[in-house]
Design an enzyme around this catalytic site. Structure first.
Site, PDB file in Angstrom:
ATOM      1  N   GLU A 269       0.904   5.510   0.902  1.00 44.59           N
ATOM      2  CA  GLU A 269       0.211   6.559   1.669  1.00 44.59           C
ATOM      3  C   GLU A 269       0.438   7.938   1.042  1.00 44.59           C
ATOM      4  OE1 GLU A 269       0.517   6.305   5.979  1.00 44.59           O
ATOM      5  OE2 GLU A 269       0.958   8.445   6.043  1.00 44.59           O
TER       6      GLU A 269
ATOM      7  N   SER B 167       0.845  -1.200   0.000  1.00 46.47           N
ATOM      8  CA  SER B 167       0.000   0.000   0.000  1.00 46.47           C
ATOM      9  C   SER B 167       0.877   1.245   0.000  1.00 46.47           C
ATOM     10  CB  SER B 167      -0.930  -0.017   1.221  1.00 46.47           C
ATOM     11  OG  SER B 167      -0.201  -0.294   2.393  1.00 46.47           O
TER      12      SER B 167
ATOM     13  N   ASP C 219      -2.516  13.252  17.005  1.00 47.95           N
ATOM     14  CA  ASP C 219      -1.850  14.148  17.964  1.00 47.95           C
ATOM     15  C   ASP C 219      -2.412  15.535  17.761  1.00 47.95           C
ATOM     16  OD1 ASP C 219       0.103  12.329  19.037  1.00 47.95           O
ATOM     17  OD2 ASP C 219       1.042  12.388  17.065  1.00 47.95           O
TER      18      ASP C 219
END
Ligand code: FAD
Length: 283
Positions: A14, A12, A105
């Protein structure tokens, strides 16, 4: 590493959602090149607190329309149940079936008024709202999450996400294969039985890599740091050496049973393509 060897290999790539029109055009070209490698899916990051909510959504839907599965990242920090429910519904009605479920975050200075504390609560929520509809990936940290009290606590917390219903994990990037092998062995001993796919960060720019790694707690071994520093501004050497180092790392991981690779492409095709070709993954 025994449990990992039984899984089919997953590959995969990103992306992050582009901010400008030029970024969007460039991502289209990158996507086109990487699609030829026939990946299992593309994933698209999500700004914690929802800052890229619409951009992530648009990017994911466009990718999926072009024929390869897309997996949005979804972070729950500072979100309410209602926010997340709405996002899940939007993805579901657009035929998106995979999600990378994260805590995220918060940017410094931003206070959380959210209803989720940790990613295991998000996984739990996705399962209770949508049953088995989504295939859920979660994050794993072979070198330990920077806020964890200890490696053992972090591992227990990783297991909470698996117990809540995660189907697979993608790791934070690392340059030391042993950290991954020890992590996977520890997971195996705890009865964790899902594919744990190594996250791979190509090396193209050392100051950016050092900054990033400091923030996310990824270790750059001294020998690698020193070697990269020694190249100064010579980008060609950095890229060539970085490609060699990361190719070797990937080869070692795959030879020892890693169930695929997830490339942090940083919206560039060349570094990932070079590693892919070195590994002969299209053969
Ligand atoms: P958690 O699994 O919730 O863990 C966070 C910390 O809390 C850890 O220290 C853990 O040990 C501890 N903890 C977990 N559960 C509990 C519990 N129940 N009780 C007590 N302590 C607990 N960030 C983004 O903002 N957007 C993205 O798109 C994004 N994509 C990512 C993709 C991958 C593959 C990875 C590895 C990271 C990504 N991140 C992203 C970064 C991620 O959001 C941060 O690393 C964040 O700090 C932790 O997220 P998490 O989902 O791993 O959190």
């Amino acid at each position: 590493m025994q449990t990992q060897q039984k899984y089919p290999k997953l590959f995969s790539f990103e992306f992050y959602p582009p901010k400008t029109e030029a970024g969007e055009e460039s991502l289209q070209a990158v996507h086109k090149k990487l699609s030829r490698l026939n990946p299992d899916f593309f994933s698209v990051t999500f700004g914690a607190g929802g800052s890229t909510r619409d951009k992530t959504f648009d990017t994911v839907v466009k990718i999926q329309e072009r024929g390869v599965a897309a997996a949005p990242h979804l972070s729950c920090v500072a979100s309410t149940h209602e926010n997340i429910r709405e996002i899940l519904h939007g993805y579901r009605s657009n035929g998106i079936k995979k999600i990378v479920a994260l805590r995220g975050d918060l940017p410094s200075g931003m206070m959380s008024a959210g209803q989720f504390r940790y990613a295991n609560e998000l996984v739990d929520f996705i399962r209770s709202e949508t049953g088995d509809y989504f295939q859920i990936h979660v994050a794993a940290y072979p070198e330990t999450h920077p806020q964890a009290r200890s490696a053992a606590e972090d591992l227990k917390n990783f297991k909470r996400k698996v117990d809540a219903g995660a189907n697979a994990a993608i790791t934070q990037y690392f340059y030391n294969a042993e950290s991954y092998f020890y992590f996977v062995d520890a997971c195996e001993k705890m009865g964790i039985d899902i594919p744990i796919v190594p996250g791979i960060m190509p090396i193209t720019n050392y100051s950016q890599l050092f900054r990033f790694s400091d923030m996310c707690g990824a270790d750059i071994p001294r020998w690698l740091r020193k070697k990269l520093e020694g190249f100064g501004d010579d980008r060609e050497q950095i890229i060539a050496f970085g490609c060699d180092v990361v190719t070797r790392l990937c080869q070692q991981l795959l030879d020892n049973g890693a169930p695929g690779l997830h490339f942090y492409t940083m919206n560039q095709s060349a570094p990932t393509l070079a590693i892919w070709n070195n590994l002969n993954l299209s053969d």
